[in-house]
Design an enzyme around this catalytic site. Sequence first.
Site, mmCIF file in Angstrom:
data_model
loop_
_atom_site.group_PDB
_atom_site.id
_atom_site.type_symbol
_atom_site.label_atom_id
_atom_site.label_comp_id
_atom_site.label_asym_id
_atom_site.label_seq_id
_atom_site.Cartn_x
_atom_site.Cartn_y
_atom_site.Cartn_z
ATOM 1 N N ASP A 92 0.819 -1.102 -0.052
ATOM 2 C CA ASP A 92 -0.047 -0.201 0.167
ATOM 3 C C ASP A 92 0.679 1.128 0.090
ATOM 4 O OD1 ASP A 92 -2.449 1.126 -0.021
ATOM 5 O OD2 ASP A 92 -2.414 1.407 2.385
ATOM 6 N N HIS A 193 -8.578 9.896 5.003
ATOM 7 C CA HIS A 193 -7.627 9.009 5.750
ATOM 8 C C HIS A 193 -7.695 9.085 7.213
ATOM 9 C CE1 HIS A 193 -5.608 6.945 2.411
ATOM 10 N NE2 HIS A 193 -5.197 8.082 1.838
#
Length: 334
Positions: A92, A193
């Site tokens: 990621d 996020h």
Amino acid sequence: MPRNTTAALDECYERARKGSYGFFASNVTHFDVLVGLLRGSASVDSDLVVQLGREEAAFFGDGDPAVGLDVFGAALDSLAQRHGVEAFCNVDHVHLPEGFGFLEAAVDSGVPDSVMVDASAEPFERNVELTAEAVDRVGDDVLVEAELGRIAGVEGTTETPDDEAFYTDPADAVEFVDRTGCDLLAVSIGTQHGVASGRDLDVRPDLAADIDDALRAAGHETPLVVHGASGLPDERIAELLDAGVCKFNKNTRYQYEFARTTADFYRDHADAVRPPADVEDDRAGFFADSDWEPDKTFFHPHVVSGTVRDRIASVMSDLCELTGSAGETMRSDR
């Protein structure tokens, strides 16, 4: 040993798009989280996508990301086989251009089935250039997920202020996929996020649908990805699945569940671990001169780890039901 499951992951996403279901791609920050995710997926017959970035890889490798990739890959393969789960690994947020070295090391390790390269902080043309270079470098070894638009919040050590975030434009998305050849596209539609509680997020499933429609009209069957999914309500997930999103990144929720479960456990059993006020805190002598002693029933690490694993498994099985991946495992076809 190389996993050689990239084609299977591509098929997995294709099936999800056709069936209008999806996956929570789950970041793994601790071994107990991995075990819980596998348990939860197995309990509802769902495939599993797990993720780790450079920081997590360094954690598993005691400071060395390359070692951590090998350790994580071996654990994932063995435990997925033990639980009967089709499990895939995504590396990621490989930030470009500084992350090219780690990208190549990750691909060379044979561990990931996909990599997420991130040049979204760059202007459009530079993002295209760096992403296309990444796609060229990895070839057909892994799928490449890229990001267009900027998502607010904190991801790893990178923070994007709210006023610097912006939505993905559908026309730009088509041009971006045309020119880069990326396999999946992470889009900015108003998620964030990290911890998003108390934030007035303007999440736009309609924009995700417009992007999906534009890509399909241009001949691209490109799965859409939504980052920052930890704070999304169930009804929003359903809307995004209908809009063509089949991968939702989730990380912060598991971190909280790990910490909360551990904190609750030791709060409830503090008297078994910490001496009372009138007993000397003789940790070095292990309380040999005291009538009090700690209770191994509760201080053994496996006890709290088991509690954490059970909690993560419960969360994961519920999430598989939410996205519709429960009962859709590819293992039944193999």
